[in-house]
Structures are given as C-alpha cells and as structure tokens.
Design a protein around this motif. Structure first.
Motif: not given
Ligand SMILES: Cc1cc2nc3c(=O)[nH]c(=O)nc-3n(C[C@H](O)[C@H](O)[C@H](O)COP(=O)(O)O)c2cc1C
Length: 192
Positions: A27-41
């Motif tokens: 869960r922590n891996i998948f959660l932290t990975a969400a700090w990936a850049p993402t245009h238009r959020m």
C-alpha cells in the motif's frame, strides 16, 4: 538507499520467493508512487491487485486470451493442455500481479499525457519497491490489447486502456545488469 543507487541497481525480476509482500508495504509503495507528475492533476493510474486466490481468476483470463489469439493452435490436445498448465502454474507462482489501467481520454494529446503519467507512476512503483526489497517485472503482454480480456477482468475496453501488469514479489534471483549506452552517444548539446 539513495536515489542514484535505486535507479542503477533496480533490476527486472523474473523469479520470486513463495511468500506474500505485506499489504502495508504494498500500500505504501502504491501510495507514494502517486507523487508522479500528472498533467491537469488527472492521476490516471488505477490498479487491480491480484494475489492469493484472486490470481486464479486473472490466470484464467490470461489463458482464455491466449486461446483466442491462437496460441495453442497446431498442438495436439495433450500438448496444448500441458502448455496451458505450464503458463497457469507459472502465473500462480508469482505472488502479486498488479494490473495498471487508465481511463481513455478521447483527445489524443491528453491520452498521451495520461499514458506518460501512468508510466512515470509505474517507474516510481518500481523504484519504491526496490528500496523496500520488493522486485517487479513490468510486462506488456498481448492480452492487454484483447478487449475480451479487459471484459473478463471487469473493465470496459472502450472506457479503459490496460497499460501493464506488474509482476511483484520478493526476488529469488537478481539478474545481472544489462549495460546502458553512454548517453553522450545519444545527446547533442546545442549552444548556439
Ligand atoms: C513498457 C515496458 C514493457 C516491458 N515488458 C516486458 C515484458 O513483457 N516482459 C519482460 O520480460 N520484460 C519486460 N520489460 C522489462 C524490460 O525487458 C527490462 O526493463 C530490460 O530488459 C532491462 O532490464 P532491467 O530492467 O533489469 O534493467 C518491459 C519494460 C518496459 C519499460
């Protein structure tokens, strides 16, 4: 582990120990990975995590897709049964399969942005997992392009693009590094 070490030392893992990764760690891996850049959020990444008995349904959907694509044609019944069993057993000895998918934006440029963001997310997952001692194989198999496979895993292929399946678990064996080309062979510095 520092970032340079994680980037350089991470390897694609093909053989896993027969034990689950703790749910909290995943869960922590998948959660932290969400700090990936993402245009238009848009945060376009979505995950189906198959493990334990959940893998059986996934493996069945994969085998059905291979069957539809003629993978088992030209073999006698016994050989084709053996091939199916081999693939099924192979999939079932991988502790976790994370199917990564995203909504399809009708606008081609936005679709590309979303795909890029999902790939950035996946690489974050790979590096964070590596730091936690967890190995991954990023796969893009033909069934990801089979609409009936998407339906079999409960996703409308008109609505979602299936990006990848990440095989995950504690590495049994870490392969040797495959050397990379010196970037100076691929880079031009334009100053004037
Ligand atoms: C988009 C993408 C798809 C990939 N698909 C597969 C795959 O289907 N099967 C596989 O064995 N490796 C797959 N790989 C992993 C590469 O083969 C691997 O990264 C490469 O051999 C370099 O090895 P390393 O990751 O250990 O440095 C994929 C990698 C990427 C980025």
């Amino acid at each position: 582990m520092d970032l340079v070490e994680a980037v350089e030392k991470r390897r694609s893992i093909h053989e896993y120990e027969q034990r689950l990764v703790d749910e909290e760690v995943l869960r922590n891996i998948f959660l932290t990975a969400a700090w990936a850049p993402t245009h238009r959020m848009k945060e376009p990444w979505n995950i189906h995590l198959y493990q334990e008995h959940g893998r059986e349904h996934y493996a069945e959907a994969v085998l059905d897709s291979y069957e539809r694509q003629g993978f088992f044609e030209g073999y006698d019944e016994e050989k084709s049964r053996q091939l199916k069993k081999g693939i099924g057993d192979f999939l079932l000895q991988i502790p976790h399969h994370a199917l990564i998918y995203m909504p399809r934006d009708e606008d081609e440029r936005k679709f590309e942005e979303d795909y890029a963001a999902v790939c950035a997310y996946i690489q974050n997952v790979q590096l964070l997992a590596w730091e936690a001692g967890v190995g991954i194989l990023w796969t893009t198999s033909p069934y990801l392009h089979d609409p009936a496979f998407a339906e079999a895993v409960g996703l409308d292929p008109a609505v979602y693009k299936l990006v990848s399946v990440l095989q995950m678990g504690y590495p049994k064996r870490i392969p040797r590094a495959k050397q990379r080309t010196d970037i100076m062979d691929k880079m031009k510095v334009i100053r004037t």
